[in-house]
Design an enzyme around this catalytic site. Structure first.
Site, PDB file in Angstrom:
ATOM      1  N   GLY A  15       0.771  -1.239   0.000  1.00 34.39           N
ATOM      2  CA  GLY A  15       0.000   0.000   0.000  1.00 34.39           C
ATOM      3  C   GLY A  15       0.802   1.288   0.000  1.00 34.39           C
ATOM      4  N   SER A  16       1.970   1.286  -0.671  1.00 34.55           N
ATOM      5  CA  SER A  16       2.724   2.552  -0.688  1.00 34.55           C
ATOM      6  C   SER A  16       2.028   3.600  -1.563  1.00 34.55           C
ATOM      7  CB  SER A  16       4.169   2.335  -1.139  1.00 34.55           C
ATOM      8  OG  SER A  16       4.245   2.033  -2.502  1.00 34.55           O
ATOM      9  N   ASN A  17       1.400   3.176  -2.644  1.00 35.33           N
ATOM     10  CA  ASN A  17       0.626   4.147  -3.444  1.00 35.33           C
ATOM     11  C   ASN A  17      -0.582   4.646  -2.656  1.00 35.33           C
ATOM     12  OD1 ASN A  17       1.577   4.660  -6.341  1.00 35.33           O
ATOM     13  ND2 ASN A  17       1.908   2.456  -6.087  1.00 35.33           N
ATOM     14  N   ARG A  68     -15.778 -15.332  -9.086  1.00 34.76           N
ATOM     15  CA  ARG A  68     -15.394 -13.936  -9.262  1.00 34.76           C
ATOM     16  C   ARG A  68     -16.583 -12.984  -9.090  1.00 34.76           C
ATOM     17  NH1 ARG A  68     -10.404 -12.417 -11.160  1.00 34.76           N
ATOM     18  NH2 ARG A  68      -9.777 -14.402 -12.034  1.00 34.76           N
ATOM     19  N   MET A  93      -4.542  -6.844  -6.900  1.00 37.35           N
ATOM     20  CA  MET A  93      -4.043  -7.913  -7.766  1.00 37.35           C
ATOM     21  C   MET A  93      -5.108  -8.906  -8.228  1.00 37.35           C
ATOM     22  SD  MET A  93      -1.051  -6.861  -8.092  1.00 37.35           S
ATOM     23  CE  MET A  93      -0.123  -8.175  -8.876  1.00 37.35           C
ATOM     24  N   LEU A  96     -10.623  -7.856 -12.810  1.00 35.21           N
ATOM     25  CA  LEU A  96     -12.034  -7.517 -12.610  1.00 35.21           C
ATOM     26  C   LEU A  96     -12.849  -7.867 -13.853  1.00 35.21           C
ATOM     27  CD1 LEU A  96     -11.323  -4.065 -10.938  1.00 35.21           C
ATOM     28  CD2 LEU A  96     -12.182  -6.129  -9.779  1.00 35.21           C
ATOM     29  N   HIS A 112      -0.214   1.556 -13.115  1.00 34.69           N
ATOM     30  CA  HIS A 112       0.506   0.417 -13.682  1.00 34.69           C
ATOM     31  C   HIS A 112       1.973   0.793 -13.832  1.00 34.69           C
ATOM     32  CE1 HIS A 112       1.008  -3.278 -15.951  1.00 34.69           C
ATOM     33  NE2 HIS A 112       1.754  -2.590 -16.789  1.00 34.69           N
ATOM     34  N   ASP A 148      -5.072  -3.486 -18.308  1.00 37.01           N
ATOM     35  CA  ASP A 148      -4.003  -2.502 -18.539  1.00 37.01           C
ATOM     36  C   ASP A 148      -4.135  -1.780 -19.883  1.00 37.01           C
ATOM     37  OD1 ASP A 148      -2.922  -3.313 -16.090  1.00 37.01           O
ATOM     38  OD2 ASP A 148      -1.674  -4.845 -17.032  1.00 37.01           O
ATOM     39  N   GLU A 177       5.474   6.867  -9.383  1.00 31.29           N
ATOM     40  CA  GLU A 177       4.092   6.434  -9.098  1.00 31.29           C
ATOM     41  C   GLU A 177       3.501   7.296  -8.003  1.00 31.29           C
ATOM     42  OE1 GLU A 177       3.312   2.230  -8.678  1.00 31.29           O
ATOM     43  OE2 GLU A 177       5.175   1.713  -9.683  1.00 31.29           O
TER      44      GLU A 177
END
Ligand code: GRF
Length: 205
Positions: A15-17, A68, A93, A96, A112, A148, A177
């Site tokens: 969770g650094s972003n 899913r 990760m 979807l 990304h 992506d 980022e």
């Protein structure tokens, strides 16, 4: 002061972003407020960090669902219950389905770690080193059903140095980022960047 868009961050890991978005959203004039951090992995390090920051957290463990669609329905329920207007994927990760993506069309972003459309998928830094590119970077894009591939909101590039390792390159890209995701979210939340006709347009620019 304009309305602040209610935003959720979806994570799977450290969770650094997420932290960079939380920090940006502390400014009173930032056009988004982070109302929820949701993880599909109970052990994600980012969940503890969000809690420390006093942000509401939720875990929707994909392993607890038969498929899913059921997993995504549970996530959607949590997001709608919190009146979320914008979703930021930040190291989330799970792929979807088109159904879930359609429900958040124009309101869901992803970061990304490559200069899209180059190097989709995983191990992007390895892909970049193997391709021998001299510049690499990161992309914030609207999420569309194809992985992506969504319209690009923001990008930043870094040099690839001779002798770079994957780790060194990842670290250099990560700095960018953390710089561009908060700016891209602000642009979308403020209506300066909009998904229209399959492209990201900047109506006031
Ligand atoms: C980042 O490199 C992001 O671009 C990618 O996964 C990584 C997540 O890192 N999608 P963090 O959890 O935000 O630290």
């Amino acid at each position: 002061m304009t309305k602040r868009m209610r935003t959720a961050i979806l994570i799977s890991g450290r969770g650094s972003n997420m932290v960079s978005l939380l920090e940006a959203a502390q400014a009173s004039d930032y056009p988004a407020r982070i109302d929820l951090v949701l993880s599909n992995r109970p052990e994600a390090g980012g969940i503890a960090k969000a809690k420390q920051s006093g942000i509401a957290t939720s875990v929707v463990d994909h392993k607890a669902f038969s498929g899913r669609e059921a997993f995504e329905q549970a996530m959607d329920d949590v997001l709608r219950a919190a009146d979320i207007e914008l979703v930021c994927l930040a190291g989330f990760m799970r792929v979807l389905t088109p159904g879930f993506v359609a429900g958040w069309e124009g309101r869901m972003l992803n970061i990304h770690p490559s200069l899209l459309p180059l190097f989709k998928g995983t191990q992007t830094h390895r892909q970049a080193l193997e391709a021998g590119v001299r510049v690499h970077g990161c992309t914030v894009h609207f999420v569309v059903p194809e992985l992506d591939s969504g319209p690009i909101v923001a990008q930043s590039c870094v040099p690839v140095h001779p002798g770079d390792t994957e780790a060194a390159l990842a670290e250099r890209v990560l700095v960018e980022e953390h710089r561009i995701y908060p700016r891209a979210l602000a642009d979308v939340a403020a209506g300066r960047a909009v998904l229209r006709g399959g492209r990201c347009v900047f109506p006031g620019a």
